[in-house]
Design a protein around this motif. Sequence first.
Motif, short mmCIF file in Angstrom:
data_model
loop_
_atom_site.label_atom_id
_atom_site.label_comp_id
_atom_site.label_asym_id
_atom_site.label_seq_id
_atom_site.Cartn_x
_atom_site.Cartn_y
_atom_site.Cartn_z
N PHE A 8 0.77 -1.12 -0.03
CA PHE A 8 -0.14 -0.15 -0.04
C PHE A 8 0.95 1.32 0.09
N GLY A 9 0.27 2.36 -0.18
CA GLY A 9 1.03 3.70 -0.02
C GLY A 9 0.12 4.49 0.88
N SER A 12 -2.31 6.99 -0.30
CA SER A 12 -3.27 6.29 -1.36
C SER A 12 -5.15 6.46 -1.05
N TRP A 14 -7.14 4.92 -2.24
CA TRP A 14 -7.97 3.56 -2.33
C TRP A 14 -7.53 2.80 -0.95
N SER A 15 -6.33 2.82 -0.41
CA SER A 15 -5.93 2.16 0.57
C SER A 15 -6.57 2.72 1.74
N LEU A 40 4.38 4.53 -4.18
CA LEU A 40 3.57 4.27 -5.40
C LEU A 40 4.01 5.12 -6.45
N ARG A 51 1.56 8.39 -13.28
CA ARG A 51 1.37 9.34 -12.19
C ARG A 51 -0.28 10.14 -12.28
N ARG A 63 -12.00 8.92 -11.73
CA ARG A 63 -11.51 8.42 -10.19
C ARG A 63 -12.24 9.46 -9.47
N TRP A 85 -1.65 16.90 -0.16
CA TRP A 85 -1.49 16.00 -1.09
C TRP A 85 -1.18 16.34 -2.55
N GLY A 170 -0.19 -1.51 -8.25
CA GLY A 170 -1.09 -0.58 -7.60
C GLY A 170 -1.39 -0.84 -6.15
N ALA A 171 -2.22 -0.04 -5.64
CA ALA A 171 -2.39 -0.11 -3.95
C ALA A 171 -3.90 0.24 -3.86
#
Length: 199
Positions: A8-9, A12, A14-15, A40, A51, A63, A85, A170-171
Amino acid sequence: MAHIDYYFGTPSPWSYLAGDRLERIAARHGATITYKPVDLMQLFDRTGGVRPADRHPSRLEMRAQELQRWSRHLGMPLNLRPAFWPVNPAPSSYAIIAAQQAGGGDLAGLVQSFLRAVWAEEENIADDQVIRAKLSAAGFDPALADKGLFVGAETFGRNLEEAVAAGVFGAPFYILRDSDARFWGQDRLDFLDRELAAP
């Protein structure tokens, strides 16, 4: 006993949206987890990804819509434009690596606190004070923010190499070590659960 390598990042989304579902699944099946934070952006570069800053606007729009849908579906607050971020993932990743090695605290809680800090709490996870506070709140020595720098940097780099070799791109990304079954995305956790339940 089944074992899950979790890539994971810390920045992230999604994480972040995975929440504590992995840990609940692992507990249900008596599985263990190794947390493997990775950079990531470097992972995308190494595995044919793009990226976020370089993605086509249509992909970025999709997204954004998907993040909002999942945020509502899971009942997890998410700021699409967080104050910090993109952010350097290394300091928080080093802290997680050091905490995992030290033991004695709530490692899953620490991981989730960094993810939540970015996407729901407007905190800078590259800031030393934030890192120390998260370590302390999760039951770890805040001094790990300093003590774990060398081992953290070494392991962080090794995690990236292991991720590329293992087929991670990906993560979040979950690999069952015994069977090499791979699951990409927080929306695949149900399939991981089923895999662990299979006779």
